[in-house]
Design an enzyme around this catalytic site. Structure first.
Site, PDB file in Angstrom:
ATOM      1  N   ARG A 204       0.467  -0.716  -0.108  1.00 17.05           N
ATOM      2  CA  ARG A 204      -0.288  -0.055   0.074  1.00 17.05           C
ATOM      3  C   ARG A 204       0.790   1.321  -0.308  1.00 17.05           C
ATOM      4  O   ARG A 204       2.122   1.177   0.445  1.00 17.05           O
ATOM      5  CB  ARG A 204      -0.539   0.009   1.131  1.00 17.05           C
ATOM      6  CG  ARG A 204      -1.667  -1.373   1.087  1.00 17.05           C
ATOM      7  CD  ARG A 204      -2.725  -1.071   2.707  1.00 17.05           C
ATOM      8  NE  ARG A 204      -3.558  -1.790   2.783  1.00 17.05           N
ATOM      9  CZ  ARG A 204      -3.158  -3.317   3.825  1.00 17.05           C
ATOM     10  NH1 ARG A 204      -2.097  -3.864   3.970  1.00 17.05           N
ATOM     11  NH2 ARG A 204      -4.471  -4.514   3.536  1.00 17.05           N
ATOM     12  N   LYS A 229      -1.942  -2.668   8.173  1.00 17.43           N
ATOM     13  CA  LYS A 229      -3.130  -1.853   7.854  1.00 17.43           C
ATOM     14  C   LYS A 229      -3.362  -3.121   8.703  1.00 17.43           C
ATOM     15  O   LYS A 229      -3.052  -4.239   8.892  1.00 17.43           O
ATOM     16  CB  LYS A 229      -4.349  -2.146   6.364  1.00 17.43           C
ATOM     17  CG  LYS A 229      -5.841  -1.858   7.285  1.00 17.43           C
ATOM     18  CD  LYS A 229      -5.831  -1.894   5.601  1.00 17.43           C
ATOM     19  CE  LYS A 229      -7.787  -1.318   5.616  1.00 17.43           C
ATOM     20  NZ  LYS A 229      -8.101  -1.675   4.741  1.00 17.43           N
ATOM     21  N   HIS A 306      -2.415   2.578  -5.596  1.00 20.97           N
ATOM     22  CA  HIS A 306      -3.220   1.441  -5.442  1.00 20.97           C
ATOM     23  C   HIS A 306      -3.334   0.032  -6.464  1.00 20.97           C
ATOM     24  O   HIS A 306      -3.280  -0.766  -6.077  1.00 20.97           O
ATOM     25  CB  HIS A 306      -4.654   1.009  -4.469  1.00 20.97           C
ATOM     26  CG  HIS A 306      -4.868   0.272  -3.626  1.00 20.97           C
ATOM     27  ND1 HIS A 306      -3.982   0.305  -2.649  1.00 20.97           N
ATOM     28  CD2 HIS A 306      -6.255  -0.636  -3.338  1.00 20.97           C
ATOM     29  CE1 HIS A 306      -4.352  -0.653  -1.691  1.00 20.97           C
ATOM     30  NE2 HIS A 306      -5.515  -0.869  -2.168  1.00 20.97           N
ATOM     31  N   ARG A 309      -0.924  -2.679  -6.688  1.00 18.13           N
ATOM     32  CA  ARG A 309      -0.980  -2.966  -5.428  1.00 18.13           C
ATOM     33  C   ARG A 309      -1.643  -4.318  -6.072  1.00 18.13           C
ATOM     34  O   ARG A 309      -2.049  -5.720  -6.276  1.00 18.13           O
ATOM     35  CB  ARG A 309      -1.642  -3.316  -4.263  1.00 18.13           C
ATOM     36  CG  ARG A 309      -1.671  -3.873  -3.069  1.00 18.13           C
ATOM     37  CD  ARG A 309      -1.598  -3.621  -1.478  1.00 18.13           C
ATOM     38  NE  ARG A 309      -2.732  -4.014  -1.278  1.00 18.13           N
ATOM     39  CZ  ARG A 309      -2.073  -4.142  -0.012  1.00 18.13           C
ATOM     40  NH1 ARG A 309      -1.316  -5.244   0.206  1.00 18.13           N
ATOM     41  NH2 ARG A 309      -3.539  -5.358   0.922  1.00 18.13           N
ATOM     42  N   HIS A 332      -4.038  -9.471   3.849  1.00 18.35           N
ATOM     43  CA  HIS A 332      -5.697  -9.483   3.954  1.00 18.35           C
ATOM     44  C   HIS A 332      -6.039 -10.566   4.912  1.00 18.35           C
ATOM     45  O   HIS A 332      -5.161 -11.425   5.276  1.00 18.35           O
ATOM     46  CB  HIS A 332      -6.127 -10.007   2.831  1.00 18.35           C
ATOM     47  CG  HIS A 332      -6.216  -9.055   1.268  1.00 18.35           C
ATOM     48  ND1 HIS A 332      -6.032  -9.373   0.077  1.00 18.35           N
ATOM     49  CD2 HIS A 332      -6.086  -7.666   1.828  1.00 18.35           C
ATOM     50  CE1 HIS A 332      -6.138  -8.600  -0.595  1.00 18.35           C
ATOM     51  NE2 HIS A 332      -6.546  -7.655   0.334  1.00 18.35           N
ATOM     52  N   TYR A 341      -9.252 -10.757  -7.496  1.00 15.35           N
ATOM     53  CA  TYR A 341      -8.690 -11.126  -8.685  1.00 15.35           C
ATOM     54  C   TYR A 341      -8.574 -11.716  -9.118  1.00 15.35           C
ATOM     55  O   TYR A 341      -8.385 -12.099 -10.483  1.00 15.35           O
ATOM     56  CB  TYR A 341      -6.922 -11.188  -7.847  1.00 15.35           C
ATOM     57  CG  TYR A 341      -7.059  -9.864  -7.109  1.00 15.35           C
ATOM     58  CD1 TYR A 341      -6.515  -8.877  -7.475  1.00 15.35           C
ATOM     59  CD2 TYR A 341      -6.404  -9.648  -5.282  1.00 15.35           C
ATOM     60  CE1 TYR A 341      -6.127  -7.804  -6.646  1.00 15.35           C
ATOM     61  CE2 TYR A 341      -6.053  -8.832  -4.609  1.00 15.35           C
ATOM     62  CZ  TYR A 341      -6.290  -7.453  -5.034  1.00 15.35           C
ATOM     63  OH  TYR A 341      -5.802  -6.352  -5.108  1.00 15.35           O
TER      64      TYR A 341
END
Length: 376
Positions: A204, A229, A306, A309, A332, A341
């Site tokens: 990120r 995150k 982004h 990514r 994640h 994806y």
């Protein structure tokens, strides 16, 4: 109604209300106050201690304010900040929730204690109908209100909102050729390295600008992401093809720092991509670097920083990398987030045969067989 407004010309706050012995008594009790008979108002100097005392005294009587005018030292949301510190919220979450709460107070013109349930409903309706705010932002506002008014203030103990259906949008994915074109559009070595590492490791923008030199493991080709995150650490990959270029960049980085700092200051600067005053590169600067590079590369897709990514994850999936491993590299919490994806990975879509093609092929084979029989 009691109103408190700031007057810039004389740097004083003016208090106005309909005559009430109770209100007059309170107004007199606040230090340094002056009564103005011509417009039946009271004024007070712009001193945080006095304004805070004024707000506390009139809070039970539903005073109306303009939050933008109130000095920060008055701390009208201090209990919110205290609660976020106790719960160890990230800076981003704290800032986002604060923005939602401040906008609510600005919309209502009230102190937190005077906010009613219908104020929340009216404000959320305003976001949806008037401002056409995105669903994600409205949901974020709701979470901020639940946290503050239900969990912190205990003001609305049963506060909850009906579930909102979220928009399901697929990301615009850069092809390998487009990604390479963006890198080639950057002559500045530092800027190019910033984007290369972000794509190479699936970072990120907030993660790549906060990388320290010690986070790069050139021996194992790994990058350590510290407190990403969700305040989680993780390791991700570093492209082997990037090692030599990265070493060259580190030499250039050291030279550039020496031009503006002393040797000791340069050694003390930990950031891989240093900004001003011993701070990391600003997030807005990083985003501008990508935007300008995409423009020079003539990318027509709607992309942002982004997107690098997104490209990292999609390209890995197209190369056959296991979805769980991609989830780990991206950090994640749930594989459901990573599964998006699979919907944009070109190689997987290309392997799917449309039923129309099957019907067409079957008809063509049947016709060919018939022709062969006729020829015999």
């Amino acid at each position: 109604m009691i109103k408190l407004r700031f007057s810039l010309p004389d740097n004083r706050f003016y208090l106005r209300f309909r005559f009430s012995e109770t209100f007059v008594s309170i107004a007199k009790s606040i230090p340094k106050g002056s009564y103005h008979p011509e417009d039946k108002s009271w004024s007070y100097p712009n001193e945080p201690t006095i304004i805070k005392q004024l707000l506390n005294a009139f809070e039970p009587h539903d005073i109306r304010i303009s939050p933008k005018e109130i000095p920060k030292q008055c701390g009208i949301l201090e209990d919110y900040f205290k609660a976020t510190r106790e719960r160890n919220f990230t800076f981003c979450t704290t800032k986002t929730y604060y923005s939602h709460l401040f906008q609510l107070l600005d919309f209502t013109g009230k102190l937190p204690a005077n906010v009613k349930m219908f104020d929340l409903e009216n404000y959320l309706d305003h976001l949806v109908k008037e401002r056409r705010t995105k669903v994600a932002s409205v949901r974020s506002s709701r979470q901020a209100f639940i946290f503050y008014f239900r969990e912190v203030r205990k003001q609305f103990t049963n506060l909850k909102f009906p579930r909102m259906k979220t928009e399901s949008k697929l990301p615009e994915v850069l092809s390998a050729e487009e990604t390479k074109a963006i890198f080639n559009a950057l002559p500045n070595r530092k800027h190019k390295m910033l984007l290369l590492i972000s794509y190479s490791s699936g970072l990120r923008v907030s993660e790549v600008i906060h990388l320290k030199i010690t986070d790069i493991d050139l021996t194992r080709n790994m990058v350590r992401v510290t407190q990403g995150k969700g305040k989680k650490d993780r390791y991700t990959v570093l492209a082997a093809s990037l090692i030599d270029e990265l070493k060259e960049y580190l030499k250039v980085r050291e030279y550039n720092l020496l031009l503006r700092e002393s040797y000791n200051e340069m050694r003390a600067n930990p950031w891989l991509f240093p900004g001003a005053k011993n701070r990391p590169l600003h997030i807005r600067t990083a985003e501008s670097i990508f935007t300008n590079a995409a423009k020079k590369a003539k990318i027509q897709k709607k992309v942002s920083f982004h997107s690098l990514r997104h490209a990292f994850a999609t390209h890995l999936l197209e190369l056959g990398t296991d979805l769980r491993m991609i989830q780990t590299l991206l950090g994640h919490a749930s594989v459901r987030t990573t599964q998006i994806y699979t919907k944009v990975a070109r190689s997987r879509l290309e392997n799917i045969i449309s039923p129309l093609d099957r019907i067409t092929n079957t008809i063509e084979k049947t016709n060919q067989n018939k022709e062969q029989k006729k020829n015999k």
